[in-house]
Structure formats: C-alpha cells, structure tokens
Design an enzyme around this catalytic site. Sequence first.
Site, PDB file in Angstrom:
ATOM      1  N   ARG A 233      26.589  31.560   4.346  1.00 38.98           N
ATOM      2  CA  ARG A 233      27.295  32.891   4.764  1.00 38.98           C
ATOM      3  C   ARG A 233      26.393  33.898   4.621  1.00 38.98           C
ATOM      4  NH1 ARG A 233      33.310  32.999   5.008  1.00 38.98           N
ATOM      5  NH2 ARG A 233      33.398  34.751   3.870  1.00 38.98           N
TER       6      ARG A 233
ATOM      7  N   ASN B 262      34.816  39.459  -3.420  1.00 41.66           N
ATOM      8  CA  ASN B 262      34.575  39.214  -2.228  1.00 41.66           C
ATOM      9  C   ASN B 262      35.235  40.464  -1.173  1.00 41.66           C
ATOM     10  OD1 ASN B 262      33.634  39.200   0.789  1.00 41.66           O
ATOM     11  ND2 ASN B 262      35.082  38.045   0.454  1.00 41.66           N
TER      12      ASN B 262
ATOM     13  N   GLU C 214      17.253  37.357  14.793  1.00 44.33           N
ATOM     14  CA  GLU C 214      18.189  37.745  14.077  1.00 44.33           C
ATOM     15  C   GLU C 214      17.417  36.884  13.080  1.00 44.33           C
ATOM     16  OE1 GLU C 214      21.458  36.355  16.458  1.00 44.33           O
ATOM     17  OE2 GLU C 214      22.906  36.447  13.885  1.00 44.33           O
TER      18      GLU C 214
ATOM     19  N   HIS D 264      14.340  52.310  34.609  1.00 43.57           N
ATOM     20  CA  HIS D 264      14.839  53.681  34.062  1.00 43.57           C
ATOM     21  C   HIS D 264      14.367  54.377  32.993  1.00 43.57           C
ATOM     22  CE1 HIS D 264      17.592  54.134  37.543  1.00 43.57           C
ATOM     23  NE2 HIS D 264      17.117  53.007  37.468  1.00 43.57           N
TER      24      HIS D 264
ATOM     25  N   LYS E  49      27.015  35.288   7.414  1.00 44.27           N
ATOM     26  CA  LYS E  49      27.408  34.509   8.764  1.00 44.27           C
ATOM     27  C   LYS E  49      28.935  34.606   8.900  1.00 44.27           C
ATOM     28  CE  LYS E  49      28.736  31.140  11.835  1.00 44.27           C
ATOM     29  NZ  LYS E  49      27.369  31.016  13.234  1.00 44.27           N
TER      30      LYS E  49
HETATM   31  O1  M6R Z   1      32.288  35.266  13.714  1.00 44.60           O
HETATM   32  P1  M6R Z   1      32.480  36.610  14.699  1.00 44.60           P
HETATM   33  O2  M6R Z   1      32.718  35.446  16.020  1.00 44.60           O
HETATM   34  O3  M6R Z   1      33.584  37.256  14.803  1.00 44.60           O
HETATM   35  O4  M6R Z   1      30.800  37.295  14.212  1.00 44.60           O
HETATM   36  C1  M6R Z   1      30.928  37.681  15.010  1.00 44.60           C
HETATM   37  C2  M6R Z   1      29.093  38.505  15.296  1.00 44.60           C
HETATM   38  O5  M6R Z   1      29.333  38.359  13.058  1.00 44.60           O
HETATM   39  C3  M6R Z   1      28.921  37.721  14.947  1.00 44.60           C
HETATM   40  O6  M6R Z   1      28.185  36.458  16.214  1.00 44.60           O
HETATM   41  C4  M6R Z   1      27.116  37.335  14.754  1.00 44.60           C
HETATM   42  O7  M6R Z   1      26.629  38.403  15.399  1.00 44.60           O
HETATM   43  C5  M6R Z   1      26.203  36.061  15.542  1.00 44.60           C
HETATM   44  N1  M6R Z   1      24.928  36.194  13.261  1.00 44.60           N
HETATM   45  C6  M6R Z   1      25.150  35.907  16.613  1.00 44.60           C
HETATM   46  O8  M6R Z   1      24.221  34.684  15.991  1.00 44.60           O
END
Ligand code: M6R
Length: 610
Positions: free
Chosen positions: A27, A98, A489, A505, A605
């Site tokens: 996470r 949390n 990332e 553009h 995460k």
């Molecule tokens: O759990 P979710 O699909 O709602 O999460 C959305 C984003 O936080 C998630 O896709 C994030 O952009 C990832 N780290 C992309 O790899």
Amino acid sequence: MCGVVGFIGKRPCVRTIFEGLQRLEYRGYDSAGIATLSGGKIHTVKSDGKLARLEGHLKDLPQESFMGMGHTRWATHGAPTTQNAHPHVSGDLALIHNGIIENYRELKNELIKDGYSFKSETDSEVVLHLLSRELKSTPKMKDALLKIIARLHGAYGLGIMWAGEPDALYLVKQGSPVVIGTGTDENYFASDALALLPLTKSVIFLNDGEIGRLTKSTVELWDFSGKQLTRVPSVLNWTAASAEKQGYRHYMLKEIHEQPAVIAQTIARLVDSKTGKIDTKEMGIDDLDLSQVKSIVYVACGTAYYSAMISKYCVEQFVGVSVSVELASEFRNRDPYLDKETLVIAVTQSGETADTLACIKHAAAKGCQTFAVCNVRFSSIPRSAKSTLYMEAGPEVGVASTKAFTSMVLCHYLFGLAVAEKKKRVTPEVYGQAIQALKQLPMAVDRAVNAAGLIEDVAAKYYESPNFIFMGRGPSYMIALEGALKLKEVSYIHAEGYAGGELKHGPIALIDRHMPVVAVAPQDFHYEKMISNVEEVRAREGVVIGVGDLNDDKFKSLCRDYIPCPQSSDGALQTILTVIPLQFLAYYIAVKRGTDVDQPRNLAKSVTVE
Ligand code: M6R
C-alpha cells in the site's frame, strides 16, 4: 495509504501482526510500529523506514503478548519519522489511525490549553488525547468513543487498545476502510482483507459510522447512535497463495504475466461458451433499469481513468448514448449536472479510492443509477453502488496497476456489448463478430506476454534517458497516457503521453536526438496519420521506439527500435495487447535503474484520502 492490523487471541501475536503488516507493504508507507498489551501495560516499538528496520526491534516487545495492533504510516501530517509513527500511546491507551482528521488544529489547541502535550506532529494524536480525556469522565470505552467521534471531522479507521479493558480491541470506521476477520479463539482487524488472508476468509467489512469491539471469542458492532448491529460474515474468495510472488522477482512482473489467465478466465466466466451470449446477470447489468439511461458518466482515478476513457471506443459506440469520463477528484469538487437518466459508473481496482467513492455517493444522492467495475469484493465502492461488475483479476499487490487495467478494459467492452444486445442496438452478426474477437484475445495476450525478452533489451538501451514521450491516436492515445504513467511511477523518469495529432501543437518543441518517443501504431483507422506523426518526429531527430504489428515493415523501418505486438480486429481490445509491451518497458527500465518497483516512492496502492 496507512495500513492497520490488529490481533486478539490465545497465542503470542507479535509475529502474526508483523506478517500482517508485511502483507500491507504494497500500500506504500514510510514508517511503522506495533503495540501490544500484556501484564496490564502497553508496550511499543516503532521505526522510520521500511518494516525490515522495525523487525530488528520486535525482540523488545514481550513475546507472551496475546493482543496487539500494528501500523504502517504514509505520512500526511508530519515527516516520516519514528516520532510520528503509530501506535500513539498515552499512559494505558494506544491508538492507530488511517485517514485524516481535518479539524485537528482546533482540537489540538483545545487539548494543549487543557494541559495535554503532544509527542508527534500528527493529526492522529489528537484523537488519542481526546479519548484519554473523555475516559476520565466516561469510563466505558464504547460510550467515550461515541462522545469523541462527534468532534471529529474527516476520515478515520481507528484501532484502540486500553489497559482499562485488557481483553478487548476497539475499532471505529468513518471514511477509511476497516475489515474484521473472525477465527477460532481469535479475531483480527485490518485496513485491507489481504492482510488477513492466511488467517481467515471469514470477514465483516465495517460501514461508515460503525464501531466494533473484538475479544478473542466475540465481535460486537454498534452504529454511531449506539444501536447494536448484527452482521453475518462474508467469505473471501481469494487464496493466500494468489497474493504471494510465486517465484517472480516482483509482484509487478507476476501480475503482468498473469494477464493471459485473467483475460481467459474473465471471458470464460462472463461469456457462455455454448451460446456465445454474455451473462448479464453475472455482470450486474440485470439490476440496472437500462430504459432510463440516456447518458453515462464514468468516474475514476489514475490507471482506472485511462481504462474508462477506452469505454468511449466501445461502450459509446455499442450502446449509442453519450459517454463522458471524469477524473473523480475533479468531478466530486464541482457541482456536475446529473439527473435520473444518467448512469454513473465508478471504475476502481481497490474499491476504496476516496475520490471515486465520494463521486458514487454523490451520484446516488442525486438519484442517478450507479454501477461499479471493481476488483475487490465487498469493498466500499461496490457497497455504495446499485450494482457491480467484479473483475475477478485476483489480488493486485504491485502499486503500479497492470492486470487490473487490462481487466477493466475487457469489462468495459463486455459491458458495452451486453447492454447493446439488451437494447437491441447490435445486429446478431455484429454481436457474433465481437464475440469472435473476444475468443481470440487470450491467445493474443499470451503472445504479447511472451515478448518480454525483447523488451528487456530495449529497456537496457534507454534506461538512462531522463525523459520519454509516448504517443498514440484513438484508443492508442489512452495507451500512450497509461504507458507514460507506468514509466513515471516505477522508474521516476519524466514521461508524457500525447495524442499524435497534438504533438505539433506544442510538445514537438521537446523533440531532439536525445528524446525517445514511444509511438503506438497498431494497424487501425488511425494508422496512416500515426505514421505521419512518426515522420515528423524523425525529421527532428527524435528517437522512435515503435509498438505495432509484427509484419508491419513500413512502420518498423521508421523506428530505431521496434516492439512487435499481436493485433486484434477491434480497436478497444487492441489496447489490451498494446499496453503489455509498455508495462514490460516500464518494469525493465525500473529494474535497470534499481528503483523499488513494487512500492515506488511516495505512492500508495489504495488512495483512501482526498
Ligand atoms: O484502486 P483504484 O483503481 O481506484 O486506484 C486508482 C489509482 O490510484 C491507480 O490506478 C493508480 O493510478 C495506480 N498506481 C496506477 O498504476
């Protein structure tokens, strides 16, 4: 975001709590701690940095501890130091949190005036002292909690341990996830069911506005008015092994490789192999009143948002209603026009993303029908939506989303096709062709995954480049955006995704002989225009890395490096194939750069704060 784990039972628990925290490492966090209660006293160990550092301190806890709580902290208020790590302790009371307490400054000032001193810079510590103060006049924990929560604004999943009641753990949920696990002679809680997988599959997900009390043999629940609640546990369908690395060096690599199986299983589950018909009941579509739907709004964040953008190329075309796609963080903070004829669809791997959750609640309050595309059963977003299509991609542990993305795209495609068929918007012939394209997909995904070796070689050539541009047109534009996000990332390289037609553009000013440009050009409607864009890049000495058809010699001849990719007859399904080389590219570049692939810096995460 932060991870929490708690245990109460008849056996020593320090190692169990620590292992629970390890399962939450994905996470994202920057410090950690554990507190236990034994001999009538709270004992705590904390550390900044990763769990490996905390592990060295575990010996300082009494090993004969039968109840305790652990926390991994993703810093919001205060630096990621040992001092700011949870659990926070005041005398005989320990607390983990949390979420974010939005009115913490005002509460902190009040408590300081009242003589309380703070050891940390966190917002969480105010809850500890509020509770400690309340317990002086309200000596029952449940009653004291009911009083203090009325003062808290924001999001909180709390775990509380108190020597005044040495056989119980308390939990409070408002906005941040809390799940209880039930065992034999022991009970647990966590912020994420993954933490509990090897311990139990029997879980109760708390709803907002609920308090829990766990002893080793009982679970009691109340709402914030103090009314007792009864809840039957749900059964998790994930195995502990599915959340392990299974011999892969990283979760990200494992999850990329899982895609052929996930895609094949999803199609097998949702499309009847004999009739070739999509199972609209299993998809959650039968619970919607489609006759009312005049427009569809998708809400999502990050990778889920890019997947939703692809729905414009399948759902909109199949269903014949306008589809708009909104970033959840933007949508929730304006006053969007919504009516009862709007279907709002949340797309989310975790089902816990705070912004996406807020959107779905807002849409429901406005009288819209709501639908979720989600991977995690029983999570908050499916529980708030009218109906849910579960992706069933299995646990995704790597912070960078891979198999969830391809699984989402497949779900959008199936949703569009199934709704179109229900509304008689497709001829049997077109429906049959689409099902045929689906049937060929798993083999093609398998071939895409098998090209990993070649991409590793490409990564070795470019991993030192400080910048990357990705470009594509039509559905491949979303893949350019997703490819750039993946690279940023996990490798921390600056990367941008552009629509091929947008390059001239502005972004074309960035092109020179040092700029790698990843051009995604499958042989679709947009192909010739993409080739022109590639020529424009070459004319400015840009270094083109092509992703296209195996037999496309023309495109290949324009590229410094070329990654062949299987082709699909459908543009939306093609994205499932073209994203895979970009996932590998990001992965191998990150490995070459030595970054923390599965837990990249600063990322979490599951983004459970605004
Ligand atoms: O759990 P979710 O699909 O709602 O999460 C959305 C984003 O936080 C998630 O896709 C994030 O952009 C990832 N780290 C992309 O790899």
